[in-house]
Design a protein around this motif. Sequence first.
Motif, PDB file in Angstrom:
ATOM      1  N   GLU B   5       0.861  -1.158   0.000  1.00 54.17           N
ATOM      2  CA  GLU B   5       0.000   0.000   0.000  1.00 54.17           C
ATOM      3  C   GLU B   5       0.905   1.218   0.000  1.00 54.17           C
ATOM      4  O   GLU B   5       1.838   1.284   0.776  1.00 54.17           O
ATOM      5  N   HIS B   7       1.260   5.201   0.657  1.00 56.23           N
ATOM      6  CA  HIS B   7       0.574   6.344   1.210  1.00 56.23           C
ATOM      7  C   HIS B   7       1.210   7.624   0.717  1.00 56.23           C
ATOM      8  O   HIS B   7       2.248   8.032   1.201  1.00 56.23           O
ATOM      9  N   TRP B  15       3.491  11.719   5.316  1.00 56.53           N
ATOM     10  CA  TRP B  15       4.359  10.852   6.102  1.00 56.53           C
ATOM     11  C   TRP B  15       5.227  10.076   5.139  1.00 56.53           C
ATOM     12  O   TRP B  15       4.807   9.812   4.028  1.00 56.53           O
ATOM     13  N   PRO B  16       6.399   9.714   5.575  1.00 57.95           N
ATOM     14  CA  PRO B  16       7.168   8.838   4.699  1.00 57.95           C
ATOM     15  C   PRO B  16       6.380   7.546   4.503  1.00 57.95           C
ATOM     16  O   PRO B  16       5.752   7.080   5.442  1.00 57.95           O
ATOM     17  N   PRO B  17       6.339   7.007   3.310  1.00 57.02           N
ATOM     18  CA  PRO B  17       5.498   5.828   3.070  1.00 57.02           C
ATOM     19  C   PRO B  17       6.156   4.546   3.571  1.00 57.02           C
ATOM     20  O   PRO B  17       7.369   4.460   3.661  1.00 57.02           O
ATOM     21  N   THR B  18       5.334   3.591   3.899  1.00 54.03           N
ATOM     22  CA  THR B  18       5.853   2.245   4.137  1.00 54.03           C
ATOM     23  C   THR B  18       4.908   1.255   3.488  1.00 54.03           C
ATOM     24  O   THR B  18       3.699   1.485   3.406  1.00 54.03           O
ATOM     25  N   ARG B  19       5.458   0.164   3.014  1.00 55.34           N
ATOM     26  CA  ARG B  19       4.593  -0.915   2.560  1.00 55.34           C
ATOM     27  C   ARG B  19       3.951  -1.546   3.796  1.00 55.34           C
ATOM     28  O   ARG B  19       4.471  -1.409   4.907  1.00 55.34           O
ATOM     29  N   VAL B  20       2.823  -2.218   3.589  1.00 57.92           N
ATOM     30  CA  VAL B  20       2.218  -2.982   4.678  1.00 57.92           C
ATOM     31  C   VAL B  20       2.078  -4.411   4.182  1.00 57.92           C
ATOM     32  O   VAL B  20       1.450  -4.662   3.167  1.00 57.92           O
ATOM     33  N   LEU B  21       2.725  -5.335   4.858  1.00 55.63           N
ATOM     34  CA  LEU B  21       2.679  -6.738   4.455  1.00 55.63           C
ATOM     35  C   LEU B  21       1.965  -7.525   5.548  1.00 55.63           C
ATOM     36  O   LEU B  21       2.572  -7.915   6.529  1.00 55.63           O
TER      37      LEU B  21
END
Lengths: 182, 190
Positions: B5, B7, B15-21
């Motif tokens: 995902e 963002h 916000w700095p993005p992060t993947r969500v696994l």
Amino acid sequence: MFKKFVPKDDVSGKSKVKSSVQRGIRAKILEQYPALNPYIEELIPKKDPLVLVKCHDRLNVVMVNDQLLFFNHHDGPYYPTLQLLHKYPDIMPKVQVDRGAIKFVLSGANIMCPGLTSKGARLDTDLPVDTPVAVLAEGKEHALALGELKMSTSDIKSINKGVGVELVHFINDGLWHAKIEA
Amino acid sequence: MSDSEQHADDAQPVWPPTRVLPDILYCGVCTLPIEYCEFAGTVSKCQKWLRNKDQALFAKTWPDIDLSQKLEETTIDEGMTKEQKKAEAKAAQEAKKKANQRVVIKRIERSKRKCVIEVSGLELFGVDLKKAAKLFATKFATGASVTKNPQGTDDIVVQGDVQDDIYDLVVETWEQVPEEQIELTEGKKK
Ligand SMILES: [Zn+2]
């Protein structure tokens, strides 16, 4: 830090914190991991109690709904547990060790510079000394460990000797397996 | 990689993005992400587990193992490197060592009618000796203490002729101590 961690022996106490303390911890975590902003209410819901698990040597583990989420040592920076980091893999800077270093990390050893500079290793971002980092591994998708830089990444490259990353938490250590009841 | 995902909403603060696994598969045997099973020291068990769980993932994780062959440990053995075999042998040895650990409950006669019971080896099963001594003392209304033996390890010494009672209590209290690993012996007075 958790190589020989056994909750039964190492946990000295557990306490639900006051909501003001909970807000403080939340804020500190977000300050360090701003990428968690969209997910923090899911991780640490305001209405659910936050339990601080106190362990030997001023190690505190943040637990919410029986999940171990973050920990810190001597009031230092918060680290996510590896299970949490696996779910949100991009919240912190990364370094990568070569394949040969994996088994040493899994036995709890600190990471020597050559394991971070060889072919197969990666140091893509410039980071200062003491930065908490995720440790990835050559050919693997998920983080292997968490550590703290003992030298800046540029020193690791130029000096290329000695400990580059002090190991803090790794898959298969005591924290990885810890189940703590509230 | 599963659903990731991003963002990057421009209306919201950035916000700095992060993947969500959300669905990482952890091994049912060694608990690690399955890509790390090769380092676990339980490789053939891990492989068996994954093969039963998800054939496609198994093929991806262990590309060198021929799926058309029957699910037998011998087949799987061939897909293991020397190091993995070594790690597995080590794990097997440790299991054997564990099976050889003994709790010894020894009856020692002190005089014609007095005896003590010496319990050794409980610490091998993760039992806190001080707490155990306290438990014995309360259960049997007697004295119990932790003492160093000449080998440098700790024993629990319980006053009174309570060998069988201790046996029962140990079995009942600490499930991790298998009955076949408890030994009852008699000793001479010291
Ligand atoms: Zn496994």
